[in-house]
Scaffold this motif. Structure first.
Motif, PDB file in Angstrom:
ATOM      1  N   GLY A   1      10.177  -0.323 -22.421  1.00  0.00           N
ATOM      2  CA  GLY A   1      10.167  -0.563 -23.855  1.00  0.00           C
ATOM      3  C   GLY A   1       8.776  -0.787 -24.420  1.00  0.00           C
ATOM      4  N   ASP A   2       8.732  -1.309 -25.650  1.00  0.00           N
ATOM      5  CA  ASP A   2       7.468  -1.469 -26.369  1.00  0.00           C
ATOM      6  C   ASP A   2       6.551  -2.493 -25.711  1.00  0.00           C
ATOM      7  OD1 ASP A   2       5.761  -0.958 -28.764  1.00  0.00           O
ATOM      8  OD2 ASP A   2       6.158  -3.085 -29.123  1.00  0.00           O
ATOM      9  N   ILE A   3       7.113  -3.597 -25.224  1.00  0.00           N
ATOM     10  CA  ILE A   3       6.275  -4.617 -24.573  1.00  0.00           C
ATOM     11  C   ILE A   3       5.629  -4.036 -23.325  1.00  0.00           C
ATOM     12  CG2 ILE A   3       6.290  -6.842 -23.375  1.00  0.00           C
ATOM     13  CD1 ILE A   3       6.470  -7.089 -26.415  1.00  0.00           C
ATOM     14  N   ALA A   4       6.400  -3.309 -22.535  1.00  0.00           N
ATOM     15  CA  ALA A   4       5.849  -2.664 -21.331  1.00  0.00           C
ATOM     16  C   ALA A   4       4.760  -1.664 -21.720  1.00  0.00           C
ATOM     17  CB  ALA A   4       6.959  -1.964 -20.552  1.00  0.00           C
ATOM     18  N   ARG A   5       4.987  -0.908 -22.795  1.00  0.00           N
ATOM     19  CA  ARG A   5       3.978   0.052 -23.248  1.00  0.00           C
ATOM     20  C   ARG A   5       2.674  -0.666 -23.611  1.00  0.00           C
ATOM     21  NH1 ARG A   5       2.258   1.348 -28.016  1.00  0.00           N
ATOM     22  NH2 ARG A   5       3.916   0.151 -29.037  1.00  0.00           N
ATOM     23  N   GLN A   6       2.796  -1.815 -24.282  1.00  0.00           N
ATOM     24  CA  GLN A   6       1.590  -2.548 -24.652  1.00  0.00           C
ATOM     25  C   GLN A   6       0.866  -3.106 -23.417  1.00  0.00           C
ATOM     26  OE1 GLN A   6       1.485  -4.939 -28.280  1.00  0.00           O
ATOM     27  NE2 GLN A   6       3.664  -4.468 -28.595  1.00  0.00           N
ATOM     28  N   PHE A   7       1.623  -3.529 -22.422  1.00  0.00           N
ATOM     29  CA  PHE A   7       0.991  -3.959 -21.171  1.00  0.00           C
ATOM     30  C   PHE A   7       0.218  -2.790 -20.539  1.00  0.00           C
ATOM     31  CE2 PHE A   7       3.662  -7.832 -20.935  1.00  0.00           C
ATOM     32  CZ  PHE A   7       2.739  -8.715 -20.403  1.00  0.00           C
ATOM     33  N   ARG A   8       0.819  -1.604 -20.541  1.00  0.00           N
ATOM     34  CA  ARG A   8       0.157  -0.447 -19.942  1.00  0.00           C
ATOM     35  C   ARG A   8      -1.119  -0.077 -20.705  1.00  0.00           C
ATOM     36  NH1 ARG A   8       5.705   1.168 -19.513  1.00  0.00           N
ATOM     37  NH2 ARG A   8       6.367   1.071 -17.333  1.00  0.00           N
ATOM     38  N   GLN A   9      -1.053  -0.126 -22.019  1.00  0.00           N
ATOM     39  CA  GLN A   9      -2.232   0.188 -22.823  1.00  0.00           C
ATOM     40  C   GLN A   9      -3.356  -0.808 -22.549  1.00  0.00           C
ATOM     41  OE1 GLN A   9      -0.777   0.254 -26.867  1.00  0.00           O
ATOM     42  NE2 GLN A   9      -0.121   2.403 -26.743  1.00  0.00           N
ATOM     43  N   ARG A  10      -3.010  -2.068 -22.464  1.00  0.00           N
ATOM     44  CA  ARG A  10      -4.027  -3.091 -22.203  1.00  0.00           C
ATOM     45  C   ARG A  10      -4.633  -2.913 -20.812  1.00  0.00           C
ATOM     46  NH1 ARG A  10      -3.761  -7.931 -25.477  1.00  0.00           N
ATOM     47  NH2 ARG A  10      -2.505  -7.496 -27.334  1.00  0.00           N
ATOM     48  N   TYR A  11      -3.806  -2.564 -19.849  1.00  0.00           N
ATOM     49  CA  TYR A  11      -4.304  -2.318 -18.495  1.00  0.00           C
ATOM     50  C   TYR A  11      -5.285  -1.152 -18.494  1.00  0.00           C
ATOM     51  CZ  TYR A  11      -4.054  -1.432 -13.417  1.00  0.00           C
ATOM     52  OH  TYR A  11      -4.340  -1.231 -12.081  1.00  0.00           O
ATOM     53  N   GLN A  12      -4.925  -0.067 -19.176  1.00  0.00           N
ATOM     54  CA  GLN A  12      -5.797   1.106 -19.204  1.00  0.00           C
ATOM     55  C   GLN A  12      -7.097   0.825 -19.954  1.00  0.00           C
ATOM     56  OE1 GLN A  12      -5.461   3.819 -17.516  1.00  0.00           O
ATOM     57  NE2 GLN A  12      -3.408   3.394 -16.735  1.00  0.00           N
ATOM     58  N   SER A  13      -7.043  -0.044 -20.976  1.00  0.00           N
ATOM     59  CA  SER A  13      -8.268  -0.378 -21.709  1.00  0.00           C
ATOM     60  C   SER A  13      -9.194  -1.270 -20.890  1.00  0.00           C
ATOM     61  CB  SER A  13      -7.922  -1.067 -23.031  1.00  0.00           C
ATOM     62  OG  SER A  13      -7.449  -2.391 -22.816  1.00  0.00           O
ATOM     63  N   LEU A  14      -8.632  -1.941 -19.885  1.00  0.00           N
ATOM     64  CA  LEU A  14      -9.401  -2.870 -19.068  1.00  0.00           C
ATOM     65  C   LEU A  14      -9.965  -2.211 -17.814  1.00  0.00           C
ATOM     66  CD1 LEU A  14     -10.177  -5.891 -19.092  1.00  0.00           C
ATOM     67  CD2 LEU A  14      -8.028  -6.371 -17.901  1.00  0.00           C
ATOM     68  N   PHE A  15      -9.188  -1.308 -17.208  1.00  0.00           N
ATOM     69  CA  PHE A  15      -9.571  -0.725 -15.920  1.00  0.00           C
ATOM     70  C   PHE A  15      -9.581   0.803 -15.989  1.00  0.00           C
ATOM     71  CE2 PHE A  15      -7.113  -4.630 -14.805  1.00  0.00           C
ATOM     72  CZ  PHE A  15      -8.190  -5.394 -14.364  1.00  0.00           C
ATOM     73  N   ALA A  16     -10.527   1.391 -15.276  1.00  0.00           N
ATOM     74  CA  ALA A  16     -10.567   2.839 -15.086  1.00  0.00           C
ATOM     75  C   ALA A  16     -10.331   3.148 -13.608  1.00  0.00           C
ATOM     76  CB  ALA A  16     -11.920   3.392 -15.525  1.00  0.00           C
ATOM     77  N   ASP A  17      -9.709   4.284 -13.333  1.00  0.00           N
ATOM     78  CA  ASP A  17      -9.483   4.701 -11.942  1.00  0.00           C
ATOM     79  C   ASP A  17      -8.727   3.646 -11.140  1.00  0.00           C
ATOM     80  OD1 ASP A  17     -10.984   7.081 -12.414  1.00  0.00           O
ATOM     81  OD2 ASP A  17     -12.822   5.917 -12.146  1.00  0.00           O
TER      82      ASP A  17
END
Length: 393
Positions: free
Chosen positions: A285-301
């Protein structure tokens, strides 16, 4: 001298820490747990062992001393089990006022002798190679004595030592009511059985009033049944991720800590206003999507974030944010131990509560945290708890 019989109600970290400490002193301990060990708040927590900005001073000291107790307890572990990892915490803040608050908090902690040092973003990058440089803002601080804890393994340590010293555990045993007499206390179990002994410790966290109400007592606790960012928090557990993180990371985007076997435990405190215990979010859902976006903004590779479960943690929190620890009845047969930061505080609270119960001597360390200030009062009568830094969650 006859052996004391003491019942502990609640099989979380506070209840088992008290049970262990009492059993070590020769008390006949019986633990009653409504579900199973760790079924409540103890298993839905970020489990960050710290005293990072906790106020007032007496509360900071209680947490700081308990960090030392954790380290001693881990060192005395009889096998190779590691439930405490003193990996330290890395932290930075968002722009402006948040950065100023972090600087003030860190320098205040330094003045108290709490280890804190400012580090370069390059040093942080070496520690966490996958970290995106542009995700880091302002000064970076390192708190080297802080730990992450694995609750299930810690509970195993507490229970194994309590059991080895004669403690008895009854799981799936709910208590219907309790009553106090001049010479002891009686528990009425939901299954119709009865337990009688010298004293009882209520260590049921956010459910404490269910039993206190049977004594016509009520403790001012935060309501965790509805959305409230101070009382409730999302916790996302991941599948194993290709991220070389060995420490606790506190950032404006996410709080991230290792959770064993490459798994991570995540918080996004900015989302917690949406945390509803009655409606835990799905992993798609939306909360999971926001967690994924935050993870991608924090870490690369570091892989696409694979979330296995999102739960809503419900905190055991007295209305003023401080522990409620002490006797609550005239005959001093009923004792309550309810606190936020139970993961951090449990080993020291276990020891102090056991000393008070066995030696009948009040601990100075607990003087500011007696439950009387909360009894018979409405939670709304207390100033709202402010959460303007991560460890105040």
């Amino acid at each position: 001298m006859t052996t004391q019989k003491i019942a502990i109600i609640g099989g979380g970290v506070i209840g088992l820490a008290v049970a262990r400490a009492l059993a070590l002193q020769g008390v006949q301990v019986t633990i009653f747990e409504q579900q199973h060990i760790g079924a409540g708040t103890s298993s839905t927590t970020f489990a960050w062992v710290n005293s990072n900005g906790k106020q007032p001073l007496s509360y900071h000291q209680l947490n700081a001393l308990s960090i030392e107790e954790h380290v001693k307890l881990q060192r005395s572990q009889p096998n190779g089990l590691r439930w405490l990892e003193t990996s330290g915490t890395w932290e930075w803040a968002a722009e402006g006022e948040a950065q100023q608050r972090l600087l003030q908090r860190a320098t205040s902690l330094q003045s108290l002798g709490y280890p804190a040092r400012e580090v370069t973003s390059e040093a942080l990058q070496r520690e966490i190679p996958e970290l995106r440089a542009q995700a880091v803002s302002g000064s970076v601080w390192h708190f080297p004595t802080e730990s992450v804890l694995h609750p299930a393994l810690y509970l195993a340590r507490l229970w194994s030592e309590a059991r080895a010293n004669g403690a008895i555990l009854h799981q799936q045993h709910a208590i219907k009511s309790l009553s106090e007499q001049a010479d002891g206390v009686t528990l009425q179990l939901a299954n119709g059985e009865q337990w009688q002994g010298d004293r009882v410790v209520i260590a049921t966290g956010r459910w404490a009033n269910q039993l206190l109400n049977t004594l016509d007592l009520d403790l001012a606790l935060l309501d965790t049944s509805k959305p409230n960012a101070v009382a409730c928090s999302f916790l996302a557990r991941t599948a194993p991720q290709p991220l070389s993180l060995a420490a606790n990371l506190i950032s404006p985007q996410l709080n991230v800590r290792p959770d064993g076997g490459g798994r991570l435990l995540l918080q996004a405190l900015a989302l917690d206003d949406l945390a509803d215990p009655a409606a835990p979010p799905s992993t798609e859902g939306d909360i999971a999507r926001q967690f994924r976006q935050r993870y991608q903004s924090l870490f690369a590779d570091a892989g696409e974030l694979q979330i296995e479960k999102i739960v809503v943690g419900q905190r055991a929190r007295p209305a003023d944010g401080l522990p409620a620890i002490g006797f609550v009845t005239p005959q001093q047969r009923v004792y309550v131990a309810v606190t936020h930061s139970g993961i951090t505080l449990s080993p020291l609270i276990g020891k102090l509560v056991a000393q008070e119960l066995v030696q009948d001597h009040a601990s100075e360390l607990l003087a500011d945290f007696r439950p009387q200030r909360l009894l018979g009062k409405d939670a709304d009568a207390f100033a709202p708890i402010k959460r303007n830094f991560p460890a105040a969650q």
